[in-house]
Motif scaffolding. Structure first.
Motif, PDB file in Angstrom:
ATOM      1  N   LEU A   1       0.836  -1.198   0.000  1.00  0.00           N
ATOM      2  CA  LEU A   1       0.000   0.000   0.000  1.00  0.00           C
ATOM      3  C   LEU A   1       0.874   1.251   0.000  1.00  0.00           C
ATOM      4  O   LEU A   1       1.978   1.251   0.565  1.00  0.00           O
ATOM      5  N   PRO A   2       0.401   2.328  -0.622  1.00  0.00           N
ATOM      6  CA  PRO A   2       1.216   3.544  -0.734  1.00  0.00           C
ATOM      7  C   PRO A   2       1.749   4.068   0.601  1.00  0.00           C
ATOM      8  O   PRO A   2       2.872   4.572   0.652  1.00  0.00           O
ATOM      9  N   GLY A   3       1.024   3.952   1.674  1.00  0.00           N
ATOM     10  CA  GLY A   3       1.468   4.463   2.967  1.00  0.00           C
ATOM     11  C   GLY A   3       2.614   3.703   3.595  1.00  0.00           C
ATOM     12  O   GLY A   3       3.116   4.095   4.652  1.00  0.00           O
ATOM     13  N   THR A   4       3.069   2.640   2.961  1.00  0.00           N
ATOM     14  CA  THR A   4       4.147   1.823   3.541  1.00  0.00           C
ATOM     15  C   THR A   4       5.535   2.231   3.060  1.00  0.00           C
ATOM     16  O   THR A   4       6.526   1.646   3.505  1.00  0.00           O
ATOM     17  N   ARG A   5       5.610   3.210   2.186  1.00  0.00           N
ATOM     18  CA  ARG A   5       6.926   3.625   1.667  1.00  0.00           C
ATOM     19  C   ARG A   5       7.837   4.031   2.804  1.00  0.00           C
ATOM     20  O   ARG A   5       7.420   4.689   3.751  1.00  0.00           O
ATOM     21  N   GLY A   6       9.088   3.609   2.698  1.00  0.00           N
ATOM     22  CA  GLY A   6      10.082   3.961   3.701  1.00  0.00           C
ATOM     23  C   GLY A   6      10.131   3.023   4.895  1.00  0.00           C
ATOM     24  O   GLY A   6      10.964   3.199   5.777  1.00  0.00           O
ATOM     25  N   LEU A   7       9.271   2.006   4.928  1.00  0.00           N
ATOM     26  CA  LEU A   7       9.256   1.073   6.058  1.00  0.00           C
ATOM     27  C   LEU A   7      10.168  -0.133   5.838  1.00  0.00           C
ATOM     28  O   LEU A   7      10.323  -0.959   6.728  1.00  0.00           O
ATOM     29  N   GLY A   8      10.743  -0.266   4.654  1.00  0.00           N
ATOM     30  CA  GLY A   8      11.651  -1.373   4.368  1.00  0.00           C
ATOM     31  C   GLY A   8      10.971  -2.676   4.007  1.00  0.00           C
ATOM     32  O   GLY A   8      11.630  -3.718   3.946  1.00  0.00           O
ATOM     33  N   LEU A   9       9.657  -2.637   3.752  1.00  0.00           N
ATOM     34  CA  LEU A   9       8.947  -3.883   3.441  1.00  0.00           C
ATOM     35  C   LEU A   9       9.388  -4.492   2.114  1.00  0.00           C
ATOM     36  O   LEU A   9       9.513  -5.710   1.996  1.00  0.00           O
ATOM     37  N   GLY A  10       9.627  -3.666   1.115  1.00  0.00           N
ATOM     38  CA  GLY A  10      10.077  -4.182  -0.181  1.00  0.00           C
ATOM     39  C   GLY A  10      11.427  -4.867  -0.062  1.00  0.00           C
ATOM     40  O   GLY A  10      11.623  -5.981  -0.560  1.00  0.00           O
ATOM     41  N   ALA A  11      12.356  -4.222   0.621  1.00  0.00           N
ATOM     42  CA  ALA A  11      13.690  -4.811   0.793  1.00  0.00           C
ATOM     43  C   ALA A  11      13.628  -6.093   1.608  1.00  0.00           C
ATOM     44  O   ALA A  11      14.319  -7.068   1.297  1.00  0.00           O
ATOM     45  N   SER A  12      12.789  -6.127   2.628  1.00  0.00           N
ATOM     46  CA  SER A  12      12.745  -7.332   3.463  1.00  0.00           C
ATOM     47  C   SER A  12      12.102  -8.510   2.740  1.00  0.00           C
ATOM     48  O   SER A  12      12.568  -9.641   2.874  1.00  0.00           O
ATOM     49  N   VAL A  13      11.071  -8.271   1.946  1.00  0.00           N
ATOM     50  CA  VAL A  13      10.478  -9.396   1.211  1.00  0.00           C
ATOM     51  C   VAL A  13      11.422  -9.860   0.104  1.00  0.00           C
ATOM     52  O   VAL A  13      11.463 -11.046  -0.231  1.00  0.00           O
ATOM     53  N   LEU A  14      12.215  -8.951  -0.440  1.00  0.00           N
ATOM     54  CA  LEU A  14      13.203  -9.353  -1.440  1.00  0.00           C
ATOM     55  C   LEU A  14      14.297 -10.205  -0.806  1.00  0.00           C
ATOM     56  O   LEU A  14      14.747 -11.194  -1.396  1.00  0.00           O
ATOM     57  N   ARG A  15      14.717  -9.868   0.414  1.00  0.00           N
ATOM     58  CA  ARG A  15      15.677 -10.726   1.137  1.00  0.00           C
ATOM     59  C   ARG A  15      15.065 -12.107   1.372  1.00  0.00           C
ATOM     60  O   ARG A  15      15.746 -13.134   1.219  1.00  0.00           O
ATOM     61  N   ASP A  16      13.786 -12.144   1.736  1.00  0.00           N
ATOM     62  CA  ASP A  16      13.102 -13.434   1.926  1.00  0.00           C
ATOM     63  C   ASP A  16      13.090 -14.229   0.623  1.00  0.00           C
ATOM     64  O   ASP A  16      13.281 -15.452   0.633  1.00  0.00           O
ATOM     65  N   ALA A  17      12.859 -13.548  -0.499  1.00  0.00           N
ATOM     66  CA  ALA A  17      12.840 -14.233  -1.798  1.00  0.00           C
ATOM     67  C   ALA A  17      14.206 -14.834  -2.110  1.00  0.00           C
ATOM     68  O   ALA A  17      14.301 -15.982  -2.568  1.00  0.00           O
ATOM     69  N   HIS A  18      15.267 -14.075  -1.871  1.00  0.00           N
ATOM     70  CA  HIS A  18      16.621 -14.598  -2.097  1.00  0.00           C
ATOM     71  C   HIS A  18      16.873 -15.827  -1.228  1.00  0.00           C
ATOM     72  O   HIS A  18      17.394 -16.839  -1.706  1.00  0.00           O
ATOM     73  N   ALA A  19      16.498 -15.744   0.042  1.00  0.00           N
ATOM     74  CA  ALA A  19      16.723 -16.873   0.957  1.00  0.00           C
ATOM     75  C   ALA A  19      15.928 -18.100   0.523  1.00  0.00           C
ATOM     76  O   ALA A  19      16.448 -19.226   0.543  1.00  0.00           O
ATOM     77  N   LEU A  20      14.676 -17.897   0.126  1.00  0.00           N
ATOM     78  CA  LEU A  20      13.844 -19.016  -0.306  1.00  0.00           C
ATOM     79  C   LEU A  20      14.407 -19.641  -1.578  1.00  0.00           C
ATOM     80  O   LEU A  20      14.506 -20.865  -1.688  1.00  0.00           O
ATOM     81  N   ALA A  21      14.793 -18.806  -2.541  1.00  0.00           N
ATOM     82  CA  ALA A  21      15.362 -19.323  -3.790  1.00  0.00           C
ATOM     83  C   ALA A  21      16.656 -20.080  -3.527  1.00  0.00           C
ATOM     84  O   ALA A  21      16.873 -21.174  -4.075  1.00  0.00           O
ATOM     85  N   ALA A  22      17.525 -19.532  -2.687  1.00  0.00           N
ATOM     86  CA  ALA A  22      18.786 -20.203  -2.373  1.00  0.00           C
ATOM     87  C   ALA A  22      18.532 -21.537  -1.682  1.00  0.00           C
ATOM     88  O   ALA A  22      19.174 -22.543  -2.012  1.00  0.00           O
ATOM     89  N   ALA A  23      17.586 -21.568  -0.761  1.00  0.00           N
ATOM     90  CA  ALA A  23      17.268 -22.810  -0.048  1.00  0.00           C
ATOM     91  C   ALA A  23      16.739 -23.883  -0.995  1.00  0.00           C
ATOM     92  O   ALA A  23      16.955 -25.077  -0.766  1.00  0.00           O
ATOM     93  N   ARG A  24      16.055 -23.479  -2.067  1.00  0.00           N
ATOM     94  CA  ARG A  24      15.503 -24.425  -3.043  1.00  0.00           C
ATOM     95  C   ARG A  24      16.473 -24.735  -4.177  1.00  0.00           C
ATOM     96  O   ARG A  24      16.163 -25.524  -5.059  1.00  0.00           O
TER      97      ARG A  24
END
Length: 180
Positions: A94-117
């Motif tokens: 949602l637009p009000g979430t900018r600057g909270l780091g949610l995009g970067a954190s879900v991208l880190r999760d994606a990297h970890a999940l991909a690496a684990a698989r």
């Protein structure tokens, strides 16, 4: 504001659709598409919520084949047996979430999940409005574009880009695989 990512469940689909209506009004998808992705690959379905429990965003990703994105608003049927990438079907905040780091954190999760698989790549189809974000995040246009890929991207609308990024393995996961 306190925010966290958690596993998505079936009870979250109404919130996911409400967020999608705000973030992606030009790229609507049916509830069944999200429900199928959740059923096929629950490990790749995440919901961001505030401390008050309100849904603020979601991430839906699943195993895929490099250079072969799924069409918009279409079921997969099944996951590819020879998957070689983690496909980021949709990350919507949602637009009000900018600057909270949610995009970067879900991208880190994606990297970890991909690496684990054992996947060496993340892949996504970027809307024109999100392209600069994905460029800054380190994604690049896929170099081996085929006529079939171009036709699939055209089904989304003008200005879409299929983008990839090498998986950055976490220290515990070892090295990611490169392209074959």
């Amino acid at each position: 504001m306190s925010v966290r990512w958690r596993a998505m469940g079936g009870m979250d689909l109404d919130a996911v659709l409400a967020i999608a209506d705000v973030v992606h009004p030009d790229y609507p998808e049916e509830r069944a598409v999200f429900a199928e992705r959740l059923a096929l690959f629950p490990d790749g379905c995440r919901l961001a919520e505030g401390g008050d429990g309100r849904a603020l965003g979601y991430g839906v990703m699943h195993p895929g084949l490099l250079g072969v994105p799924p069409p918009l608003d279409a079921p997969l049927g099944e996951l590819p047996a020879a998957a070689d990438c983690l496909y980021l079907h949709d990350i919507a905040l949602l637009p009000g979430t900018r600057g909270l780091g949610l995009g970067a954190s879900v991208l880190r999760d994606a990297h970890a999940l991909a690496a684990a698989r054992g996947y060496g790549w993340l892949a996504l189809t970027s809307t024109p409005g999100a392209r600069s974000y994905w460029d800054r995040a380190g994604f690049a246009p896929y170099a081996d574009a085929s006529p079939a890929l171009a036709a699939k991207l055209a089904s989304y609308g003008e200005g879409m880009a299929y983008m990839v990024m090498a998986v950055v393995p976490s220290p515990a996961s070892g090295e990611g695989r490169g392209p074959r």
